[in-house]
Design an enzyme around this catalytic site. Structure first.
Site, PDB file in Angstrom:
ATOM      1  N   ARG A  88       0.834  -1.095  -0.023  1.00  0.00           N
ATOM      2  CA  ARG A  88      -0.076   0.081  -0.084  1.00  0.00           C
ATOM      3  C   ARG A  88       0.910   1.175  -0.042  1.00  0.00           C
ATOM      4  NH1 ARG A  88      -5.333  -1.722   1.308  1.00  0.00           N
ATOM      5  NH2 ARG A  88      -5.766  -0.061   0.217  1.00  0.00           N
ATOM      6  N   ARG A  93      -2.481   6.580  -0.264  1.00  0.00           N
ATOM      7  CA  ARG A  93      -2.565   6.605   1.181  1.00  0.00           C
ATOM      8  C   ARG A  93      -1.725   7.612   1.834  1.00  0.00           C
ATOM      9  NH1 ARG A  93      -3.345   0.981   3.970  1.00  0.00           N
ATOM     10  NH2 ARG A  93      -5.762   0.834   4.293  1.00  0.00           N
ATOM     11  N   ARG A 127      -5.369  13.086  -5.939  1.00  0.00           N
ATOM     12  CA  ARG A 127      -6.766  12.399  -5.612  1.00  0.00           C
ATOM     13  C   ARG A 127      -7.647  13.148  -5.438  1.00  0.00           C
ATOM     14  NH1 ARG A 127     -10.600  10.991  -3.291  1.00  0.00           N
ATOM     15  NH2 ARG A 127     -10.867   9.423  -1.969  1.00  0.00           N
ATOM     16  N   ASP A 174      -6.689  -1.435  -7.443  1.00  0.00           N
ATOM     17  CA  ASP A 174      -7.434  -1.978  -6.310  1.00  0.00           C
ATOM     18  C   ASP A 174      -7.805  -3.274  -6.657  1.00  0.00           C
ATOM     19  OD1 ASP A 174      -8.431  -1.099  -3.357  1.00  0.00           O
ATOM     20  OD2 ASP A 174      -9.679  -2.574  -4.121  1.00  0.00           O
ATOM     21  N   TYR A 195     -16.019 -10.049  -0.455  1.00  0.00           N
ATOM     22  CA  TYR A 195     -16.545  -8.592  -0.731  1.00  0.00           C
ATOM     23  C   TYR A 195     -17.943  -8.792  -1.544  1.00  0.00           C
ATOM     24  CZ  TYR A 195     -12.620  -6.299   1.208  1.00  0.00           C
ATOM     25  OH  TYR A 195     -11.749  -5.679   2.143  1.00  0.00           O
TER      26      TYR A 195
HETATM   27  O1  CP3 Z   1       0.272   0.840  -3.113  1.00  0.00           O
HETATM   28  C1  CP3 Z   1      -0.419  -0.137  -3.015  1.00  0.00           C
HETATM   29  O2  CP3 Z   1      -0.435  -1.253  -2.745  1.00  0.00           O
HETATM   30  C2  CP3 Z   1      -1.235  -0.246  -4.808  1.00  0.00           C
HETATM   31  C3  CP3 Z   1      -2.471  -0.033  -4.500  1.00  0.00           C
HETATM   32  C4  CP3 Z   1      -3.639  -0.677  -3.881  1.00  0.00           C
HETATM   33  C5  CP3 Z   1      -4.933  -0.346  -3.486  1.00  0.00           C
HETATM   34  N1  CP3 Z   1      -5.425  -1.208  -2.975  1.00  0.00           N
HETATM   35  C6  CP3 Z   1      -5.161   1.215  -3.463  1.00  0.00           C
HETATM   36  C7  CP3 Z   1      -6.043   1.804  -2.613  1.00  0.00           C
HETATM   37  C8  CP3 Z   1      -3.529  -2.230  -3.425  1.00  0.00           C
HETATM   38  C9  CP3 Z   1      -2.517  -3.169  -3.757  1.00  0.00           C
HETATM   39  C10 CP3 Z   1      -4.869  -2.350  -2.804  1.00  0.00           C
HETATM   40  C11 CP3 Z   1      -5.264  -3.693  -2.393  1.00  0.00           C
HETATM   41  C12 CP3 Z   1      -6.365  -3.786  -1.739  1.00  0.00           C
HETATM   42  N2  CP3 Z   1      -7.538  -3.253  -1.806  1.00  0.00           N
HETATM   43  C13 CP3 Z   1      -6.429  -5.150  -0.656  1.00  0.00           C
HETATM   44  C14 CP3 Z   1      -5.371  -6.028  -0.367  1.00  0.00           C
HETATM   45  C15 CP3 Z   1      -4.568  -5.405   0.443  1.00  0.00           C
HETATM   46  C16 CP3 Z   1      -4.840  -5.074   2.078  1.00  0.00           C
HETATM   47  O3  CP3 Z   1      -4.762  -4.171   2.641  1.00  0.00           O
HETATM   48  O4  CP3 Z   1      -5.295  -6.125   2.627  1.00  0.00           O
HETATM   49  C17 CP3 Z   1      -7.897  -4.765  -0.293  1.00  0.00           C
HETATM   50  C18 CP3 Z   1      -8.543  -5.572   0.927  1.00  0.00           C
HETATM   51  C19 CP3 Z   1      -8.604  -3.622  -0.883  1.00  0.00           C
HETATM   52  C20 CP3 Z   1      -9.689  -3.370  -0.741  1.00  0.00           C
HETATM   53  C21 CP3 Z   1      -9.951  -1.768  -0.396  1.00  0.00           C
HETATM   54  N3  CP3 Z   1      -9.443  -0.781  -1.062  1.00  0.00           N
HETATM   55  C22 CP3 Z   1     -10.487  -1.190   0.964  1.00  0.00           C
HETATM   56  C23 CP3 Z   1     -10.947  -2.090   1.963  1.00  0.00           C
HETATM   57  C24 CP3 Z   1     -10.471   0.210   0.808  1.00  0.00           C
HETATM   58  C25 CP3 Z   1     -10.849   1.221   1.998  1.00  0.00           C
HETATM   59  C26 CP3 Z   1      -9.779   1.454   2.868  1.00  0.00           C
HETATM   60  C27 CP3 Z   1      -8.319   1.781   2.722  1.00  0.00           C
HETATM   61  O5  CP3 Z   1      -7.549   0.678   2.552  1.00  0.00           O
HETATM   62  O6  CP3 Z   1      -8.187   2.806   2.284  1.00  0.00           O
HETATM   63  C28 CP3 Z   1      -9.966   0.466  -0.434  1.00  0.00           C
HETATM   64  C29 CP3 Z   1      -9.461   1.677  -0.939  1.00  0.00           C
HETATM   65  C30 CP3 Z   1      -7.937   1.960  -1.464  1.00  0.00           C
HETATM   66  N4  CP3 Z   1      -7.539   1.244  -2.442  1.00  0.00           N
HETATM   67  C31 CP3 Z   1      -7.403   3.293  -1.267  1.00  0.00           C
HETATM   68  C32 CP3 Z   1      -6.216   3.179  -1.811  1.00  0.00           C
HETATM   69  C33 CP3 Z   1      -5.007   4.059  -2.022  1.00  0.00           C
HETATM   70  C34 CP3 Z   1      -7.801   4.467  -0.411  1.00  0.00           C
HETATM   71  C35 CP3 Z   1      -8.814   5.190  -0.959  1.00  0.00           C
HETATM   72  C36 CP3 Z   1      -8.619   6.636  -1.366  1.00  0.00           C
HETATM   73  O7  CP3 Z   1      -7.436   6.988  -1.698  1.00  0.00           O
HETATM   74  O8  CP3 Z   1      -9.648   7.221  -1.724  1.00  0.00           O
END
Ligand code: CP3
Length: 345
Positions: A26, A30, A39, A76, A152
């Site tokens: 991640r 973030r 963003r 994602d 999900y």
């Molecule tokens: O940097 C990286 O790893 C690349 C981008 C990436 C994102 N999501 C971007 C993202 C990756 C590899 C993921 C994987 C992901 N997404 C997982 C598996 C990894 C883990 O953490 O267990 C899961 C379970 C998700 C599902 C998901 N996406 C959730 C539950 C959420 C909300 C909460 C959170 O994590 O912030 C997201 C949103 C998300 N995916 C964001 C980002 C940068 C944040 C949203 C935003 O910027 O508005």
């Protein structure tokens, strides 16, 4: 194209490396103010994911700003359910939300098996990222593991217990297998597309692995991951694959038998015990507690060096034991990265 820094690929293949490579789960998005600036200029997270030039830009930010040894493509895991027919929204401060969820045989029949073309925005983002990186570091492609994606699709959002998804495994096991098979096939198609676009290695995230029983994990989760690894390796035997099954301490031995290169460890997993269970011909990735990065530089340095020594000089990719938390100070993240890069055995 010749890579200037291929440390992470060599570590994954078990080749000798001058130092331990490092990246963070991640890392893209973030934590960086530079990410938030982009963003916040858009309608939301999905617009960023679906605009290849901007997705490429935020993919490269941590390489420029933090100095990590790999870029992970900004996307994602939830793009797969969407490509199969379930649209999601990313709700600010709440997380993902699906209007339609899966409950019946008809629901599953209506889903399509996704093709790489259905996810052309991420495929294009990889191509642009590769061009702009110009060989500086490898690009990691990724997907969710079928069980995590299924959870999900059943729940329709995040959950503390994922009890609806677990209930589905107990009450509708035949349907669960049908759905898992469709997700697995879609994921394989998608990952092939990512490789063709230039991804140098792949990671499969099984974020909700740890909530299943051992028997359920073997029956419902491992099969799909195994099929993904076998399909990729049959066509691309040299391409490193990482499997990260968060919380799945109870199947480390079975994970060690997959046709992949690297097993991700979370911070609850003992390093020596994991090495014993996984075996000597896999690379291990991880595994500091993401909360360590809230502490002082002194503590971060001591704990990082302790971890590096415990994993040893080869067959280790330094990382956290799960994704970096959003409110972590990027300065502390950089300090962690620099500590790994400066350490010598
Ligand atoms: O940097 C990286 O790893 C690349 C981008 C990436 C994102 N999501 C971007 C993202 C990756 C590899 C993921 C994987 C992901 N997404 C997982 C598996 C990894 C883990 O953490 O267990 C899961 C379970 C998700 C599902 C998901 N996406 C959730 C539950 C959420 C909300 C909460 C959170 O994590 O912030 C997201 C949103 C998300 N995916 C964001 C980002 C940068 C944040 C949203 C935003 O910027 O508005």
């Amino acid at each position: 194209m010749e890579l200037q820094n291929d440390l992470i690929l060599r570590a994954a293949r078990g080749e000798k490396t001058e130092r331990t490579p490092v990246w963070l789960m991640r890392q893209a998005g973030r934590i960086l103010p530079e990410y938030r600036a982009i963003r916040n200029s858009l309608s939301g997270f999905k617009e960023l994911v679906e605009t290849p030039g901007l997705a490429a830009e935020v993919t490269i930010q941590p390489v420029d700003i933090l100095g990590v040894d790999a870029a992970i493509i900004f996307s994602d895991i939830l793009v797969i359910p969407e490509a199969m027919g379930l649209q999601y929204e990313m709700i600010e401060k709440k997380g993902p939300w699906f209007e339609k969820t899966i409950n019946s045989a008809t629901d599953i029949e209506q889903l399509k098996v996704a093709e790489a073309d259905d996810l052309s925005y991420t495929i294009d983002a990889i191509k642009i990222t590769k061009e702009r990186l110009d060989g500086r570091v490898p690009v990691i492609g990724f997907s969710g593991a079928p069980w995590t994606i299924l959870s999900y699709m059943i729940e329709g959002s995040g959950s503390k217990t994922f009890s609806r998804a677990r209930r589905f495994l107990y009450t509708k096991p035949v349907l669960a297998h049908k759905l898992l098979d469709k997700i697995t096939q879609s994921t394989i198609n998608y990952l092939f597309g990512q490789i063709e676009a230039g991804a140098n290695m792949l990671q499969v995230f099984d974020s909700w692995a740890g909530i299943l029983t051992t028997e359920q994990y073997k029956e419902f989760a491992l099969k799909g991951i195994r099929e993904i690894c076998e399909a990729i390796k049959a066509k691309h035997p040299e391409l490193p694959i990482t499997v990260f099954a968060k919380g799945a301490y109870f199947v480390r031995k079975e994970l060690g038998q997959l046709n992949c290169n690297t097993i991700g460890l979370d911070w609850n997993m003992d390093i020596a015990e994991s090495r014993e269970l996984v075996g000597s011909n896999k690379t291990l990735q991880g595994n500091l507690d993401p909360c360590l990065l809230y502490s002082s530089e002194e503590t971060i340095k001591a704990e990082t060096e302790r971890m590096l020594r415990e994993f040893g000089p080869q067959r280790h990719i330094a990382n956290l034991g799960h994704g970096v938390y959003p409110d972590t100070d990027p300065g502390k993240v950089k300090f962690f990265v620099d500590t790994v890069k400066e350490f010598r055995f």
